[in-house]
Design a protein around this motif. Sequence first.
Motif, short mmCIF file in Angstrom:
data_model
loop_
_atom_site.label_atom_id
_atom_site.label_comp_id
_atom_site.label_asym_id
_atom_site.label_seq_id
_atom_site.Cartn_x
_atom_site.Cartn_y
_atom_site.Cartn_z
N SER A 11 -1.06 -16.39 -34.77
CA SER A 11 -1.03 -17.74 -35.57
C SER A 11 -0.83 -18.69 -34.36
O SER A 11 0.04 -19.56 -34.24
CB SER A 11 0.65 -17.73 -36.00
OG SER A 11 0.94 -18.73 -36.86
N SER A 13 -3.84 -21.43 -32.65
CA SER A 13 -4.57 -22.81 -33.07
C SER A 13 -5.14 -22.75 -34.28
O SER A 13 -5.24 -23.41 -35.29
CB SER A 13 -5.18 -23.63 -31.96
OG SER A 13 -5.93 -23.01 -31.30
N LYS A 55 7.23 -10.22 -33.59
CA LYS A 55 6.13 -10.41 -32.55
C LYS A 55 5.38 -8.93 -32.60
O LYS A 55 4.26 -9.00 -32.08
CB LYS A 55 7.05 -10.17 -31.13
CG LYS A 55 7.50 -11.66 -31.04
CD LYS A 55 7.98 -11.64 -29.63
CE LYS A 55 8.40 -13.33 -29.10
NZ LYS A 55 9.28 -13.24 -27.96
N THR A 73 -6.37 -13.22 -33.58
CA THR A 73 -6.03 -13.27 -32.13
C THR A 73 -7.23 -13.36 -31.53
O THR A 73 -8.37 -13.67 -32.02
CB THR A 73 -5.31 -11.85 -32.15
OG1 THR A 73 -6.32 -10.70 -32.46
CG2 THR A 73 -4.09 -11.59 -32.84
#
Length: 339
Positions: A11, A13, A55, A73
Amino acid sequence: MNKPKVVVIGSGSWGFNHVRTFYALPDCELVGVSDLVEKNLERVKKQFPEIPVEKDYQKFIKNPEVDVVVIATSAETHFQIAKDALLNGKHCMVEKPITLDINEAEELVNLAKERNLTLMVGHLLLYHSAVEYLKKIVDKKSIGDMLYIYSQRVNLGKVRSKENALWSFAPHDISIMLHLINSNAVKVSATGQTFLQKRKGIYDVVFFTIYFKNGVIATGQVSWLDPHKIRKFTIVGSKKMVTFDDMEMREKIRIYDKGVDASNVQYDSFAESLILHDGDIKIPKINLSEPLKKEANHFIDCIINHKTPLSDGQNGLDVLKVLVGAQKSLEQNGQPIEI
Ligand SMILES: NC(=O)c1ccc[n+]([C@@H]2O[C@H](COP(=O)([O-])OP(=O)(O)OC[C@H]3O[C@@H](n4cnc5c(N)ncnc54)[C@H](O)[C@@H]3O)[C@@H](O)[C@H]2O)c1
């Protein structure tokens, strides 16, 4: 099938746009977001407090309640996360480029096929209304035979430290070129230069040319070191010429009734027998809608209705093969590389 349950991994930019988009889609349910960086998870929690965040993406991937994984990612992590997702039976959308390595992309394509899972790549511009319009007029031969395409995707922008300008920007242009040119890419050449991160060998500007089996050539310039922000395609056909300027707010496409008729060439008086025509410029009205929303909707629709996505894994692999060839060519001073 009930509403597919979606998680977004990454998550940063760009990935945050996926979070926002999948959250708002009526035909699926966003059930989680993963990122390694606490600040990015805080941003998600602030805007979507009811969405669980983690995470460790494995917690979502191992959860049998989750149907769909969207991966935004950094490129070098795409393969492992997509593989984990597919092995755990999740439909998977992975951002461009699908992976950095052809064998890895092939493995993902095969895994998805074997397990009957939808694998899609985020070739966003294929879902742009202007590109859909271009595809229609090219396929109808309204511009005659396609002769060549050139594109520019340059600006003074986000300088990346792991991938070069080719890998960062060109997947968009290459995916459009492969989509519009109904032929196989057979060869690619590329030249470029490193200015800002010389020691790391990261190219800031790249010029590439793709050669297609049917004789069409497509050439592109990508850079994050340029005074202009340009996102433009020019397509030259035997009867008409078209531009797609994505920096224009509304008039994104212009069709130029310009061309040269060489069909009656008599070679003893070559110049006189070429007939030039220079007619009107048409600006078609295109109903613009958000490409990311369309892309996400298409992905969910393909999962629910067992359809093959426009930008499926194979499409991701085709684009990757051109990128890999272009990278080799860059390293060999522009030597053309067979695809
Ligand atoms: N389709 C488009 O138009 C478009 C535009 C920009 C970027 N992208 C693509 O989106 C991807 C992300 O780009 P970005 O600009 O958002 O990069 P970014 O670096 O801003 O974000 C990547 C995020 O992924 C997270 N991440 C990395 N490994 C992770 C893991 N194992 N688990 C959970 N999170 C992890 C990082 O913490 C980071 O926040 C890239 O593949 C890029 O090419 C696509």
